[in-house]
Design an enzyme around this catalytic site. Structure first.
Site, PDB file in Angstrom:
ATOM      1  N   ASP B 177      14.695-117.248  33.018  1.00  0.00           N
ATOM      2  CA  ASP B 177      15.153-117.334  34.397  1.00  0.00           C
ATOM      3  C   ASP B 177      14.095-116.707  35.318  1.00  0.00           C
ATOM      4  O   ASP B 177      13.585-115.621  35.035  1.00  0.00           O
ATOM      5  CB  ASP B 177      16.492-116.603  34.531  1.00  0.00           C
ATOM      6  CG  ASP B 177      17.136-116.841  35.883  1.00  0.00           C
ATOM      7  OD1 ASP B 177      17.918-117.805  35.996  1.00  0.00           O
ATOM      8  OD2 ASP B 177      16.832-116.073  36.827  1.00  0.00           O
ATOM      9  N   GLU B 219      17.173-122.359  38.474  1.00  0.00           N
ATOM     10  CA  GLU B 219      15.895-121.758  38.087  1.00  0.00           C
ATOM     11  C   GLU B 219      15.917-121.269  36.640  1.00  0.00           C
ATOM     12  O   GLU B 219      15.156-120.424  36.249  1.00  0.00           O
ATOM     13  CB  GLU B 219      15.551-120.614  39.042  1.00  0.00           C
ATOM     14  CG  GLU B 219      16.437-119.376  38.927  1.00  0.00           C
ATOM     15  CD  GLU B 219      17.715-119.446  39.762  1.00  0.00           C
ATOM     16  OE1 GLU B 219      18.205-120.574  40.042  1.00  0.00           O
ATOM     17  OE2 GLU B 219      18.238-118.381  40.122  1.00  0.00           O
TER      18      GLU B 219
END
Ligand SMILES: [Mg+2]
Lengths: 105, 307
Positions: B177, B219
């Site tokens: 992430d 993301e």
């Protein structure tokens, strides 16, 4: 009357194709064994085996540049499929053998 | 393995005559294909399952199982039914051709075949198959990053989990992430955020060929590492982490971009666990990496995933 070699021998249509030279030569070398197997099956009265062998030759001979051989094999294949008398089949195998004898690479 | 990799198309010939196989090997040797062959129908079906060929060349007359039966077997198998089949047969009766096409063959070539025609028909079937595969693949590729998408990730991960359990092979999942991504997006705008994701995807694609990087969502990336233990995966993930940290960004960015990683090795999970448990374990490891200061790799362990 004397026949010239061109009348008696059948050369592969792909004789000049270098890619094909190896497998054409092998095909010609193995052809007597295929014919012998067909005669053996005929003697044993195994007509289905005669047909299978003729059928394979019918499908492949043209690919090796011998369409006449393929046609002769097709006549054997058809004779068995049509349920012709054994003597008809035998005579067609004889015709096929005569064509095969003229085959050269 | 990334969506771009595309090996040579495979052609499988099933014919009971050695003469035909020799001929095909020579006649198709200059084609951009990988040719496989079987002289026995049943073995041909097995090979179709193993190879997943792009085209099958199928003889009709064969001992035991004939071409029509092979075609029926192919069409009733979900993994094989979409492979185009071209019949090659010396029995070129109209009835046979119609029957073959009705059963789902895409084409019919009469033996003895004309080489030019054979090549053209194989190429044509391969072209169609390539488009079909491309469309199928397109539905599984993420539009922004070019990585596999979530749909692919879910399917592939459950496949890899079963393989790993069946063959007792290691398997590790890495979740990744981008740190502070929301803030980046808010401060610099979405085009900037997109650029960051594209660059990160490139980095994840530049790893080992066997790694399967996917865009999990937003993301977050999920990287499936088949045949990789947790300790190996720690090193692999840390290489990705460093590559991201060391990436040179346009000077306008003015800061370093980092990502956090959580990994879960299927063998450290108690009992036989499913896909969801593996994802949950990797996710909680990722959460730990965030808590422990970001830009780091954390591994899930037994205590964590059970507690
Ligand atoms: Mg056959």
């Amino acid at each position: 009357m004397r026949l010239t070699p061109d009348d008696t021998t059948l050369r592969s249509e792909f004789a000049d194709d270098p890619d094909m030279a190896g497998i054409v030569a092998l095909f010609v070398r193995e052809l007597p064994q295929r014919l012998a197997a067909m005669h053996a099956a005929l003697s044993a009265n195994d007509l289905e085996q005669v047909r299978v062998l003729a059928h394979q030759l019918k499908g492949a001979a043209g690919g090796y540049g011998y369409p006449k051989l393929g046609e002769a094999a097709a006549l054997v294949d058809h004779a068995v499929k049509e349920g012709q008398q054994v003597n008809v089949i035998r005579s067609r195998v004889g015709m096929l053998a005569a064509v095969a004898a003229r085959i050269r690479p | 393995m990334t969506p771009q990799s595309s090996p040579l198309p495979k052609v499988l010939a099933i014919d009971d005559s050695e003469l035909i196989h020799r001929l095909l090997r020579v006649r198709l040797q200059h084609e951009q294909i990988e040719l496989h062959g079987s002289m026995v129908a049943v073995r041909g079906l097995e090979m179709a399952r193993e190879l997943q060929p792009d085209v099958i060349l199928l003889d009709i007359e064969m001992e035991g199982m004939d071409g029509f039966e092979v075609l029926q077997a192919l069409k009733s198998d979900v993994d094989l039914q979409d492979i185009p089949v071209i019949f090659i047969s010396a029995t070129a009766s109209m009835e046979d051709r119609v029957r073959a096409l009705d059963l789902g063959a895409v084409d019919f070539v009469a033996k003895p075949f004309e080489v030019v025609e054979l090549k053209a028909r194989v190429r044509s079937a391969l072209r169609v198959q390539h488009l079909v595969k491309m469309l199928a693949q397109k539905a599984q590729v993420d539009g922004l990053t070019g990585l596999w998408n979530r749909t692919y990730f879910d399917r592939r991960l459950s496949q890899e989990v079963s393989e790993s359990i069946r063959h007792r092979r290691p398997l590790t999942l890495v979740m990744c992430d981008v740190d502070g991504f929301k803030k980046l997006n808010d401060e610099r705008g979405h085009p900037f955020g997109d650029m960051v994701l594209e660059r990160l995807a490139k980095i994840l694609q530049s790893g080992r060929g066997s790694d399967i990087p996917c865009r999990y969502g937003g993301e977050e990336f999920g990287i499936i590492l088949p045949n990789t233990s947790g300790s190996e995966a720690l090193e692999v993930a840390d290489r990705y982490r460093r590559a991201i940290e060391q990436e040179t960004w346009p000077s306008a960015v003015g800061k370093v971009i980092t990502a956090s990683f959580g990994i879960a090795d299927i063998s450290v999970l108690p009992g036989t666990q499913g896909v969801d448990d593996l994802i949950a374990a990797a996710d909680s490891a990722l959460y730990k990496a965030k808590l422990n200061g970001r830009n780091r790799v954390e591994a899930a362990n037994i205590n964590q995933s059970t507690g």
